[in-house]
Every structure is written in structure tokens, then in C-alpha cells.
Design a protein around this motif. Structure first.
Motif, mmCIF file in Angstrom:
data_model
loop_
_atom_site.group_PDB
_atom_site.id
_atom_site.type_symbol
_atom_site.label_atom_id
_atom_site.label_comp_id
_atom_site.label_asym_id
_atom_site.label_seq_id
_atom_site.Cartn_x
_atom_site.Cartn_y
_atom_site.Cartn_z
ATOM 1 N N VAL B 163 0.822 -1.219 0.000
ATOM 2 C CA VAL B 163 0.000 0.000 0.000
ATOM 3 C C VAL B 163 0.855 1.269 0.000
ATOM 4 O O VAL B 163 0.352 2.350 -0.303
ATOM 5 N N ALA B 164 2.155 1.149 0.302
ATOM 6 C CA ALA B 164 3.005 2.338 0.411
ATOM 7 C C ALA B 164 3.019 3.198 -0.865
ATOM 8 O O ALA B 164 2.976 4.423 -0.769
ATOM 9 N N PRO B 165 3.050 2.595 -2.058
ATOM 10 C CA PRO B 165 3.040 3.444 -3.262
ATOM 11 C C PRO B 165 1.776 4.300 -3.362
ATOM 12 O O PRO B 165 1.847 5.473 -3.761
ATOM 13 N N LEU B 166 0.627 3.737 -2.973
ATOM 14 C CA LEU B 166 -0.611 4.528 -2.983
ATOM 15 C C LEU B 166 -0.537 5.649 -1.953
ATOM 16 O O LEU B 166 -0.895 6.790 -2.222
ATOM 17 N N GLU B 167 -0.048 5.294 -0.762
ATOM 18 C CA GLU B 167 0.087 6.312 0.283
ATOM 19 C C GLU B 167 0.995 7.433 -0.200
ATOM 20 O O GLU B 167 0.763 8.604 0.071
ATOM 21 N N PHE B 168 2.036 7.049 -0.937
ATOM 22 C CA PHE B 168 2.984 8.054 -1.412
ATOM 23 C C PHE B 168 2.298 9.094 -2.294
ATOM 24 O O PHE B 168 2.476 10.297 -2.108
ATOM 25 N N VAL B 169 1.486 8.627 -3.263
ATOM 26 C CA VAL B 169 0.846 9.613 -4.152
ATOM 27 C C VAL B 169 -0.246 10.406 -3.422
ATOM 28 O O VAL B 169 -0.448 11.580 -3.709
ATOM 29 N N PHE B 170 -0.930 9.764 -2.462
ATOM 30 C CA PHE B 170 -1.920 10.509 -1.661
ATOM 31 C C PHE B 170 -1.226 11.627 -0.879
ATOM 32 O O PHE B 170 -1.696 12.757 -0.824
ATOM 33 N N LEU B 171 -0.094 11.289 -0.269
ATOM 34 C CA LEU B 171 0.642 12.294 0.517
ATOM 35 C C LEU B 171 1.238 13.375 -0.386
ATOM 36 O O LEU B 171 1.314 14.540 0.000
ATOM 37 N N ALA B 172 1.648 12.990 -1.597
ATOM 38 C CA ALA B 172 2.197 13.971 -2.537
ATOM 39 C C ALA B 172 1.113 14.986 -2.898
ATOM 40 O O ALA B 172 1.364 16.198 -2.936
ATOM 41 N N ASP B 173 -0.102 14.497 -3.137
ATOM 42 C CA ASP B 173 -1.235 15.386 -3.449
ATOM 43 C C ASP B 173 -1.435 16.391 -2.317
ATOM 44 O O ASP B 173 -1.560 17.597 -2.534
ATOM 45 N N SER B 174 -1.420 15.888 -1.083
ATOM 46 C CA SER B 174 -1.615 16.723 0.089
ATOM 47 C C SER B 174 -0.463 17.734 0.250
ATOM 48 O O SER B 174 -0.673 18.928 0.466
ATOM 49 N N TYR B 175 0.767 17.237 0.095
ATOM 50 C CA TYR B 175 1.974 18.052 0.283
ATOM 51 C C TYR B 175 2.041 19.212 -0.726
ATOM 52 O O TYR B 175 2.265 20.360 -0.356
ATOM 53 N N PHE B 176 1.802 18.896 -2.016
ATOM 54 C CA PHE B 176 1.916 19.948 -3.027
ATOM 55 C C PHE B 176 0.732 20.903 -2.964
ATOM 56 O O PHE B 176 0.857 22.066 -3.342
ATOM 57 N N THR B 177 -0.408 20.441 -2.465
ATOM 58 C CA THR B 177 -1.538 21.345 -2.255
ATOM 59 C C THR B 177 -1.168 22.374 -1.175
ATOM 60 O O THR B 177 -1.348 23.578 -1.353
ATOM 61 N N LYS B 178 -0.604 21.868 -0.073
ATOM 62 C CA LYS B 178 -0.205 22.773 1.018
ATOM 63 C C LYS B 178 0.892 23.737 0.567
ATOM 64 O O LYS B 178 0.950 24.867 1.027
ATOM 65 N N ARG B 179 1.768 23.272 -0.332
ATOM 66 C CA ARG B 179 2.818 24.163 -0.852
ATOM 67 C C ARG B 179 2.257 25.162 -1.853
ATOM 68 O O ARG B 179 2.994 26.040 -2.333
ATOM 69 N N GLY B 180 0.990 24.992 -2.262
ATOM 70 C CA GLY B 180 0.364 25.912 -3.211
ATOM 71 C C GLY B 180 0.748 25.683 -4.658
ATOM 72 O O GLY B 180 0.534 26.558 -5.507
ATOM 73 N N ILE B 181 1.346 24.526 -4.974
ATOM 74 C CA ILE B 181 1.753 24.277 -6.365
ATOM 75 C C ILE B 181 1.121 23.000 -6.932
ATOM 76 O O ILE B 181 1.608 22.450 -7.919
ATOM 77 N N ARG B 182 0.016 22.563 -6.322
ATOM 78 C CA ARG B 182 -0.590 21.312 -6.795
ATOM 79 C C ARG B 182 -0.972 21.404 -8.269
ATOM 80 O O ARG B 182 -0.885 20.421 -9.011
#
Lengths: 105, 409
Positions: B163-182
Motif C-alpha cells: 500500500v506504500a506506493p498509494l500512500e505516497f501519491v496521496f501524501l504527494a497530493d496533500s503536500y503539493f496542495t499545502k505548498r500551493g503548487i498542486r
């Protein structure tokens, strides 16, 4: 239970669309299954893979992974994909009358 | 003195060491554990490092912190096991003999298996996050990245923590949204499977999450090679996927020592009885954790449930009885889904992940296959449980065999 008619016989399929009973399999059925998979003609190279898979299944009880196929059937990976486009392990297993190889998780 | 040797002091090996140390008579048994490394990594924490949630210091402790006194710990590489001579040869020329052997040598990434993967872009534009080096290099890359094509690719199954690869892309979505560059980051999840996950119901539900989070899904892609100049991954069918940053889950294999010992399958995983956990063909060898060839997840929770079974079976076998306890393939995984949420799945060999509730005395229930804050807290809390209970071999309030309680068919 899903069945299909192949070479004039009713054949039972499992949930993945593979043969339910491997004893139903014969070479004529393999040719028909191959056509369903878009492979019009089974060459000697196709048969080498199919026969290897059946032998492995008999000995080990599971269809081999692509990695095992490449390592032990003598057919390079690139060629496997040419012979059985879009998922050689899955496709060759179906044509060989075997259940779908288990995708471990 | 009877000799028990444990190979590998990761999650599974350390758990078995502590459980058996407490159970075996110290006047009758000498216990030896062998590992090449001195640091114990909390591997589930690697996932959080690229996003700056954890740092290296959050996921490491000395292995020796978890070794009870009076055992024999050897820091050395394993050369090979000689199962017919009941002995293990180490790279430092030491020879360790045993009456019983537990193999817990784990799985590791093998990027060299894919042409062009570990080449000039390695840890520059191509990263893994299954090693501390890969995860920290990726954290540095993301910190200054302005956006582009982020491609995550699973090379082939099986992999550690599926499941880690799925978690990775979910967290990437969250991370880049918070950075304002999603809006400047294009995320694509590329898998050799025919869906987001292996099991049908979870695959459909998790696939919907990808869709909702605007993450593209490309299935049935078997990577053949990486073109470092064009920055593309290329399949055996010559399909090309361009990337600016590639996050790869390389082929996973068992330890090279297993290959040298002639005990592994084509990926160096050891053929193991899927219920008793005994090595196929050897009555005095057990295998646990990622090192086995079991059709279960390679995950800490699986190692934990296996440890309970192996413990019982080990005590039976040394008393001359047949192993009675049966492992059912139970896995229990918190899936981090971003924005402070998590999803929980619970399954075994025969029952795929189902929706419903997961009861846990004192803490639960957790929701299965649904996004909740509670599931996220479960995941975060788990690190503390891991260090303080799990690797010390202490009991957790969770059954080793899967229960249907709360699950909806």
C-alpha cells in the motif's frame, strides 16, 4: 457458472475467465483460446512457453511468474511480450488452460 | 546447550528474539542473532520522510536497544547457510552452528534489475523511498521543486508494503496542495497490476480515491528500461511515459545470502509452508517476515501476526510435537491518505479487504476502507507501539488470525 462453447464442447470457466478444470484442456482448445486473446497462430515458440507453463504447473501447483518464465523457459522477456502481448504470464496461462498466476500482495 | 540462531535483526527477527528469550530456559538454550547492520530502521516511517513529516532521527534506534542481555549478538554479513550441515558461514569467517534456525533476512530493493534505473539520474531525478538514502534524497529534491511530471512506478510484484506506493501519491497530493503548487504537479501512478491494488474491492475503492485526488492511473505497465536522456520509462511493449521526477519501487528480492545458500526462489524468497512457517524441506528451520515466499503482504503487521504463530510452533517442535498453529495470511494496514486522514484495510489469504468496522479494545473501532481522521491517528500512534511493544515482543490487543467481526460482505 460461466461456460463457453469451444470445439463443439461446453467448457466451464473460473471467475477470471480461465478454464475451471485443467483436464478440459487440449491443443485444439489452446488454439481457440489463443484466438480469443488475439493470437491467430500458435508458433513453435508459443508452444515452448505453453508447454513449459504446464510442466511448471504440474510440478509446483502454480503458474510461473514472468521472471521465472524468462529465467527458465529459455524465452527472453522481450520475446515473451511479442508472443503474448499485454501480460504474457496471464495470457499464456489462460491459453495453457491454467488458472491466472497469483499476483501476490 | 541447545542452540537457536536467528538470522536478521529487523522487525521479525527482533520480535522472535524477545518472545523466545522470555520463553526458553536460559540454562538450556543459547540464543544467537546475526545482522550486518547496527541500526534498526522503523521502515513504515520512510514514507513520511520525502514530505518533511519525519526526519532520519525519527526512524532510527540502535538495534542493541532491543536485545535482551545474555544473548549472543553478532554484527556480520552472512556468507551462506548450509542447511544440511546445520551451520551458517559468516563473511568474517566465523562459523555458527545451530539446532534450530529462524531466518528473518527480509527483502530489499534491487534497482540494478531494471536497465537504466540506477544510472546517471539515480537520486537526482529518480528516487526510491524504500531506503533511508532514497527517502532523504527525495526530501531534499521536493523541498526546492517547482513542479512538473511526478511519476510513481511499481516495477514488479511482490513488494514490501504494497500500500506504500498509494500512500505516497496521496501524501504527494496533500503536500503539493499545502505548498500551493498542486496545479503545477502532474501526478501519475503507474503499475503492472490491472488496478490500483491487487484485491478487487479494495482496488475499486482505492482507484476512486486516486480519481478524486486528480491522480492519473496507468495499469498493466511492465517496465523494461529507463531512458535517462529523454527522461522516460519504457515498457516491454515500447510504451513510453515521460517524467520530470520518477519515484520508483524497484524489484524486491530476498537477501543475496539466500541465493548463495541455494535456498531461494527466482526472487530469493524462501519457499515456506504458508500455515506453519516452516521452511520447505527442513524440519529445524523456520522463516518469518519479508524473507518468505508466502502469498501474503510483505508488511510489519504480517510479521507481527506470523510471530505469534511461529512462537507457538517453535515451542511445539522443540518438544518433539508437530507444529499446530496455522497462519491465515492476516494483514492489517493503515493507509495514509493525505490531509490528516487515513484508510484501514484488514484481510488474509482467503478474505479480501472489506468495508465495515474494525474493533480494537480500548481504542477502536476504526473504519475499514473509508477515510477518517481516526485511521490517521492509528497510523501515527503505531510508531510508538512499534518501538515500545512490537519489537520488544510484548502483546498487542489484536488477534493474530483475522476476524470477520464488523466486516460487511
Amino acid at each position: 457458472m460461466e461456460t463457453i462453447e469451444l470445439i463443439g464442447r461446453e467448457i466451464e470457466l473460473d471467475e477470471d475467465g480461465n478454464l475451471k478444470n485443467i483436464s478440459d484442456w487440449n491443443e485444439e482448445i489452446a488454439v481457440e483460446l489463443a484466438k480469443q486473446e488475439g493470437i491467430d497462430e500458435l508458433t513453435d515458440r508459443h508452444w515452448a512457453v505453453i508447454n513449459y507453463m504446464r510442466k511448471e504447473y504440474e510440478e509446483k501447483g502454480t503458474a510461473p511468474s514472468i521472471r521465472r518464465l524468462t529465467k527458465e523457459s529459455g524465452v527472453p522477456t522481450k520475446e515473451l511480450y511479442q508472443l503474448f502481448p499485454k501480460g504474457p504470464a496471464k495470457k499464456a496461462a489462460r491459453i495453457a488452460g491454467l488458472p491466472k498466476p497469483k499476483g501476490c500482495i | 546447550m541447545k542452540k537457536l540462531v536467528i538470522l536478521g535483526a529487523g522487525t521479525a527477527g527482533t520480535m522472535m528474539l524477545n518472545k523466545l528469550y522470555n520463553a526458553l530456559d536460559k540454562d538450556e538454550w543459547q540464543i544467537t542473532i546475526v545482522d550486518q547492520h547496527e541500526t534498526h530502521y522503523y521502515q513504515p516511517g520512510f514514507l513520511f520522510i520525502p514530505f518533511g513529516i519525519y526526519e532520519k532521527k525519527d526512524v532510527i534506534k540502535p538495534k542493541s536497544d532491543f536485545f535482551p542481555s545474555g544473548i549472543n549478538a553478532i554484527t556480520a554479513q552472512i556468507d551462506k547457510i548450509e542447511p544440511d550441515n546445520n551451520r551458517v558461514l559468516l563473511k568474517n569467517n566465523q562459523v555458527v552452528t545451530y539446532d534450530y534456525l529462524i531466518i528473518a533476512t527480509g527483502a530489499r530493493i534491487a534497482p540494478a534489475e531494471t536497465e537504466g534505473l540506477q544510472d546517471k539520474l539515480w537520486h537526482k531525478n529518480i528516487f526510491d523511498f524504500y531506503t533511508i538514502e532514497g527517502a532523504t534524497a527525495l526530501a531534499n529534491f521536493f523541498k526546492y521543486w517547482k513542479g512538473g511530471k511526478l511519476v510513481l512506478n511499481i516495477t514488479e510484484m511482490p513488494i514490501k508494503c504494497p500500500v506504500a506506493p498509494l500512500e505516497f501519491v496521496f501524501l504527494a497530493d496533500s503536500y503539493f496542495t499545502k505548498r500551493g503548487i498542486r496545479d503545477k504537479v502532474d501526478i501519475t501512478f503507474v503499475t503492472p497490476l490491472d488496478g490500483a491494488f491487487t484485491k478487487p474491492r479494495a482496488s475499486a475503492i482505492l482507484g476512486d480515491f486516486l480519481d478524486k485526488k486528480n491522480i492519473k492511473l496507468i495499469t498493466d505497465f511492465d517496465i523494461a528500461r529507463v531512458d535517462n536522456d529523454k527522461k522516460e520509462i519504457i515498457s516491454w511493449e515500447e510504451d513510453e511515459i515521460p517524467f520530470d521526477v520518477l519515484v520508483t519501487i524497484p524489484t524486491n528480492t530476498g537477501d543475496p545470502a539466500i541465493e548463495r545458500s541455494g535456498m531461494g526462489n527466482e526472487l530469493n524468497f524462501i519457499p515456506t509452508d504458508k500455515h506453519t512457517l516452516r521452511a520447505e524441506g527442513y524440519d529445524n528451520i523456520f522463516v518469518i517476515g519479508d524473507a518468505t515466499d508466502l502469498p501474503s503482504s510483505k508488511a510489519g503487521s504480517v510479521a507481527h501476526f506470523e510471530a505469534d504463530i511461529l512462537y507457538e510452533n517453535f515451542l511445539s517442535v522443540i518438544e518433539g510435537r508437530e507444529p499446530q498453529a496455522q497462519f491465515d495470511g492476516h494483514a492489517n494496514c493503515f493507509i495514509e491518505s493525505g490531509f490528516g486522514n487515513g484508510i484501514l484495510i484488514d484481510f488474509n489469504y482467503d478474505t479480501e479487504p472489506l468495508p465495515g468496522k474494525f474493533p480494537l479494545p480500548g481504542v477502536g473501532p476504526f473504519s475499514l476502507l473509508e477515510e477518517t481522521k481516526m485511521n490517521h491517528y492509528g497510523k501515527i500512534m503505531f510508531r510508538w507501539m512499534y518501538w515500545n511493544f512490537l519489537v520488544k515482543g510484548l502483546e498487542l490487543p489484536i488477534e493474530s488470525n483475522m476476524s470477520m467481526a464488523g466486516k460487511r460482505m
